[in-house]
Design a protein around this motif. Sequence first.
Motif, PDB file in Angstrom:
ATOM      1  N   GLY A 184      45.650  40.164  40.774  1.00 34.51           N
ATOM      2  CA  GLY A 184      45.335  38.837  40.264  1.00 34.51           C
ATOM      3  C   GLY A 184      44.307  38.205  41.198  1.00 34.51           C
ATOM      4  O   GLY A 184      43.631  38.927  41.920  1.00 34.51           O
ATOM      5  N   PRO A 185      44.148  36.891  41.278  1.00 32.44           N
ATOM      6  CA  PRO A 185      44.801  35.947  40.378  1.00 32.44           C
ATOM      7  C   PRO A 185      44.197  36.014  38.982  1.00 32.44           C
ATOM      8  O   PRO A 185      43.053  36.406  38.809  1.00 32.44           O
ATOM      9  CB  PRO A 185      44.514  34.587  41.024  1.00 32.44           C
ATOM     10  N   PHE A 186      44.982  35.635  38.004  1.00 35.81           N
ATOM     11  CA  PHE A 186      44.514  35.624  36.631  1.00 35.81           C
ATOM     12  C   PHE A 186      44.095  34.211  36.260  1.00 35.81           C
ATOM     13  O   PHE A 186      44.749  33.244  36.634  1.00 35.81           O
ATOM     14  CB  PHE A 186      45.603  36.153  35.698  1.00 35.81           C
ATOM     15  N   GLN A 234      35.783  41.473  35.485  1.00 35.20           N
ATOM     16  CA  GLN A 234      37.194  41.216  35.179  1.00 35.20           C
ATOM     17  C   GLN A 234      38.089  42.419  35.432  1.00 35.20           C
ATOM     18  O   GLN A 234      37.770  43.535  35.023  1.00 35.20           O
ATOM     19  CB  GLN A 234      37.362  40.857  33.701  1.00 35.20           C
ATOM     20  N   TRP A 271      47.131  48.163  33.827  1.00 31.30           N
ATOM     21  CA  TRP A 271      46.242  47.430  34.711  1.00 31.30           C
ATOM     22  C   TRP A 271      44.915  48.170  34.748  1.00 31.30           C
ATOM     23  O   TRP A 271      44.851  49.341  35.115  1.00 31.30           O
ATOM     24  CB  TRP A 271      46.833  47.315  36.110  1.00 31.30           C
ATOM     25  N   LYS A 294      45.760  39.407  30.323  1.00 26.45           N
ATOM     26  CA  LYS A 294      45.343  38.479  31.367  1.00 26.45           C
ATOM     27  C   LYS A 294      44.071  39.035  31.996  1.00 26.45           C
ATOM     28  O   LYS A 294      43.943  40.249  32.149  1.00 26.45           O
ATOM     29  CB  LYS A 294      46.407  38.374  32.455  1.00 26.45           C
ATOM     30  N   THR A 304      41.047  38.430  35.289  1.00 28.77           N
ATOM     31  CA  THR A 304      40.865  37.846  36.613  1.00 28.77           C
ATOM     32  C   THR A 304      39.622  36.983  36.728  1.00 28.77           C
ATOM     33  O   THR A 304      39.385  36.390  37.785  1.00 28.77           O
ATOM     34  CB  THR A 304      40.799  38.948  37.682  1.00 28.77           C
TER      35      THR A 304
END
Length: 185
Positions: free
Chosen positions: A42-44, A70, A112, A133, A135
Amino acid sequence: MKVEALAIPEVKLITPPRFNDPRGFFSETWNAGRFADAGVPGPFVQDNHAVSTARGVLRGLHCQVGANAQGKLVRCVKGAIFDVAIDVRRGSPNFGKWVGAEISAENWTQIWVPVGFLHAYCTLTAETEVIYKVTAPYDKPAERGVIWNDPDIGIAWPIAEEEVILSDKDKVLPRLRDCPPLFHV
């Protein structure tokens, strides 16, 4: 939480636990500390939700470059997809190689896909919903892509070519060898 590194170890298959009872189930699908420990940092900054109405919808091969490159944490909450990550980091021993996995509401896995990889998925069922999600925020000028059936990459898609449903944008993407370098190790 079960974490499995795929053949390209930076790409991870994650199965969060599900706690079932007569009412249904509960699952913690994201926890910053646990995921960071598993190699998903992350962070997302943005969540995306995509609905595909037909089997054979193929979205990709996409990435963003530069400051808004991303990483993506992808899960399928309805139906099933075949999800693919392609290493496009020049200098990587895995450059141009791909890994894929079936992600579905039934198997409850997530994948991921880190920065430096193209990403794509095709739907294996009609009425499929994918939530992921990212990043970095969406940045149209940073978008890049490669044609889904690039023979140099050789992805073994689990659907026939005549079943593939593409956006107009994805129909005209270049081959990887015709792209300027996207990322470097």
